[in-house]
Design an enzyme around this catalytic site. Structure first.
Site, PDB file in Angstrom:
ATOM      1  N   LYS A  10       0.860  -1.189   0.000  1.00 15.63           N
ATOM      2  CA  LYS A  10       0.000   0.000   0.000  1.00 15.63           C
ATOM      3  C   LYS A  10       0.895   1.238   0.000  1.00 15.63           C
ATOM      4  O   LYS A  10       1.927   1.268   0.695  1.00 15.63           O
ATOM      5  CB  LYS A  10      -0.876  -0.045   1.257  1.00 15.63           C
ATOM      6  N   SER A  25      -9.570   1.492   3.054  1.00 15.41           N
ATOM      7  CA  SER A  25      -8.709   2.258   2.183  1.00 15.41           C
ATOM      8  C   SER A  25      -7.644   1.427   1.471  1.00 15.41           C
ATOM      9  O   SER A  25      -7.020   1.924   0.533  1.00 15.41           O
ATOM     10  CB  SER A  25      -8.032   3.364   2.987  1.00 15.41           C
ATOM     11  N   SER A  79      -9.668  -0.959   7.221  1.00 18.95           N
ATOM     12  CA  SER A  79      -9.115  -0.800   5.879  1.00 18.95           C
ATOM     13  C   SER A  79      -8.387  -1.996   5.289  1.00 18.95           C
ATOM     14  O   SER A  79      -8.043  -1.974   4.113  1.00 18.95           O
ATOM     15  CB  SER A  79      -8.166   0.394   5.843  1.00 18.95           C
TER      16      SER A  79
HETATM   17  N1  GLN Z   1     -13.121   3.475   6.522  1.00 19.86           N
HETATM   18  C1  GLN Z   1     -12.487   3.914   7.732  1.00 19.86           C
HETATM   19  C2  GLN Z   1     -12.184   5.386   7.629  1.00 19.86           C
HETATM   20  O1  GLN Z   1     -12.533   5.944   6.664  1.00 19.86           O
HETATM   21  C3  GLN Z   1     -11.283   3.101   8.011  1.00 19.86           C
HETATM   22  C4  GLN Z   1     -10.073   3.555   7.322  1.00 19.86           C
HETATM   23  C5  GLN Z   1      -8.857   2.778   7.691  1.00 19.86           C
HETATM   24  O2  GLN Z   1      -8.942   1.734   8.330  1.00 19.86           O
HETATM   25  N2  GLN Z   1      -7.706   3.336   7.335  1.00 19.86           N
HETATM   26  O3  GLN Z   1     -11.592   5.955   8.477  1.00 19.86           O
END
Ligand code: GLN
Length: 484
Positions: A76, A151, A175
């Protein structure tokens, strides 16, 4: 060749049926054929990868055995790689080249991995759909008009489309698990402190954790062996023994207790998704696990507490992007204050700005007690909920998401709807416990993947791996191929 798992690739490489150069070339050929449709990558590291593959082949020829020797892995794009860009899918870091490797990158290198490239993501890991990337959205390999989740959507899509053998993502509120569920692959968020965060660009430092996104639980165990452990560069990495997680693959789950949190099954899910999750639980029962009802009474407050705490931490973490030392700098400005303002205005996307504003608000004097402090108190209650529940069982089973992958653009106008979809994943981050998503079914006319979530005690990833692997031995969901 690109369809192999880590386990299969290792066998082929070590028995010399395949060279790492051949495997890496096959992966790049696959990328060349599908990447315009999937757009899983932020950027590729083709030349370096081929050099690493050659070096791996030389080691294999000498009889060396390393856990990832010659295996193509994607990262990532918020994991720092020395000498190549780390953008966090943000304009503000568009040309940023880290002067050092993240600890996990050094660990992957030491394990012989070939790094194929950096995957697309929601900007600074803020989002659930990959639509917040400054570059382009990523498409779900199961249905190209749908999001891969976020994400770490680029990592999950790259694994599902076989554009790498495995990948690393990061999980602050879901994420790793949510995109793994949407893309029909396996995603493991380790215990907070299990994996070093050194060189992981921070979103919310008390919640962030790096973890594997793979084609099987067995592969997740191999990757966690490589990236886990105490790191003196990260004071929050825990000094606890690192077991050999591949040993858990041989563990029988008969007699283990599976907790079913009643608050997670109160009708908030799409019926077909709930059915797939329930069937997954039945499968685990048929393997000899004993289900017990448990309660996680503060579930309803998890989303609110998370968005307060995560945004608060993000607002301070992201204050470093000011155009002075590194990253994008606006050229429009005529004084210092202007330069800060214009840089941040032009450099950050809308969702990131929304969160910086939210986070600054909840930390500001007069509101701190009402929001941030309350959020932290709720976090403690949620952690206690899990401690109580995990006294009654070894592993908790739950959904990952209320519905399968949604259409690109469908939720972009309603951030609150997007936040609410994180309801099932967020609590594990607030509690710091390990959690995993494994494919447990397909729904709808488009055959969209659904994930089953397993959560465990602090530092007991081994039980998740044992349960997840037994499930995958008994089912075929994880071997289904995306139509791309
Ligand atoms: N969807 C969650 C957010 O928008 C989790 C994001 C993540 O785990 N980085 O914060």
């Amino acid at each position: 060749m690109h369809r192999t798992t880590i386990t299969q690739a290792r066998e082929l490489l070590h028995s010399k049926k395949l060279s790492s150069v051949q495997l890496t070339e096959a992966v790049f050929a696959r990328i060349d054929s599908v990447e315009d449709k999937v757009k899983a990558f932020a950027h590729l590291m083709r030349e370096k990868a081929l050099e690493q593959a050659k070096a791996a082949d030389a080691k294999i020829a000498k009889g060396e055995e390393l856990p990832l020797l010659g295996v193509p892995i994607a990262l990532k794009d918020l994991i720092c790689t020395q000498g190549s860009r780390t953008t966090c899918a943000s304009k503000i870091l568009d040309q940023f080249v880290a002067p050092y490797n993240a600890t996990v990158v050094n660990q992957l290198n030491a394990a012989g991995a070939v790094i194929v490239g950096k995957t697309n993501m929601d900007e600074f890991a803020m989002g659930s759909s990959n639509e917040n990337s400054s570059q382009h959205p990523t498409m779900n390999p199961w249905a190209l008009d749908r999001v891969p989740g976020g994400s770490s959507g680029g990592s999950a899509a790259a694994v599902a489309a076989h554009e790498c053998i495995a990948a690393l993502g990061s999980d602050t509120g879901g994420s790793i698990r949510q995109p793994a569920a949407f893309c029909g692959v396996t995603g493991l968020k380790p215990t907070y402190g299990r994996v070093s965060r050194f060189g992981l660009v921070a979103f919310a430092s008390s919640l962030d954790q790096i973890g594997p996104i793979t084609k099987s639980v067995a592969d997740a165990a191999t990757l966690l062996n490589v990236i886990g452990g105490k790191d003196k560069q990260d004071s929050t990495s825990a000094n606890v023994a690192l077991p050999d997680f591949t040993q858990a693959l041989h563990q029988d789950v008969k007699g283990m207790k599976l907790g079913i949190p009643k608050e997670y099954f109160t009708g908030g899910m799409q019926p077909e998704v709930e059915k797939a999750v329930q069937e997954g639980i039945r499968t685990l029962e048929s393997l000899g696990m004993q289900t017990v009802e448990v309660s996680l009474p503060h579930l309803d407050y998890a989303v609110a507490a998370y968005y307060i705490i995560a945004c608060a931490e993000a607002s301070t973490n992201l204050s470093r992007y000011d155009g002075v030392r590194y990253g994008y700098r606006s050229s429009k400005s005529d004084n210092l204050v202007n330069m800060y303002e214009n840089t941040r205005e032009e450099g950050f996307g809308e969702e990131v700005k929304r969160r910086i504003i939210l986070g600054t608000f909840v930390l500001s004097s007069g509101y701190y007690d009402a929001y941030y402090l309350k959020g932290q108190q709720v976090r403690t209650l949620i952690k206690q909920d899990f401690e109580n529940a995990l006294e009654k069982c070894d592993v908790i089973a739950a959904p990952v998401t209320p519905y399968p992958a949604f259409k690109i653009g469908e939720k972009m106008d309603d951030p609150l709807q997007m936040y609410l979809a994180d309801i099932y994943t967020i609590s594990a981050n607030l509690a710091g416990i390990p959690a995993m998503s494994i494919p447990c079914g397909f729904v709808g006319g488009e055959n969209l993947p659904v994930g089953l979530q397993l959560m465990g005690k602090h530092f007991d990833e081994a039980s998740l791996i044992a349960v997840g692997h037994n499930f995958q031995q008994a089912t075929q969901f994880h071997t289904q191929q995306a139509p791309i």
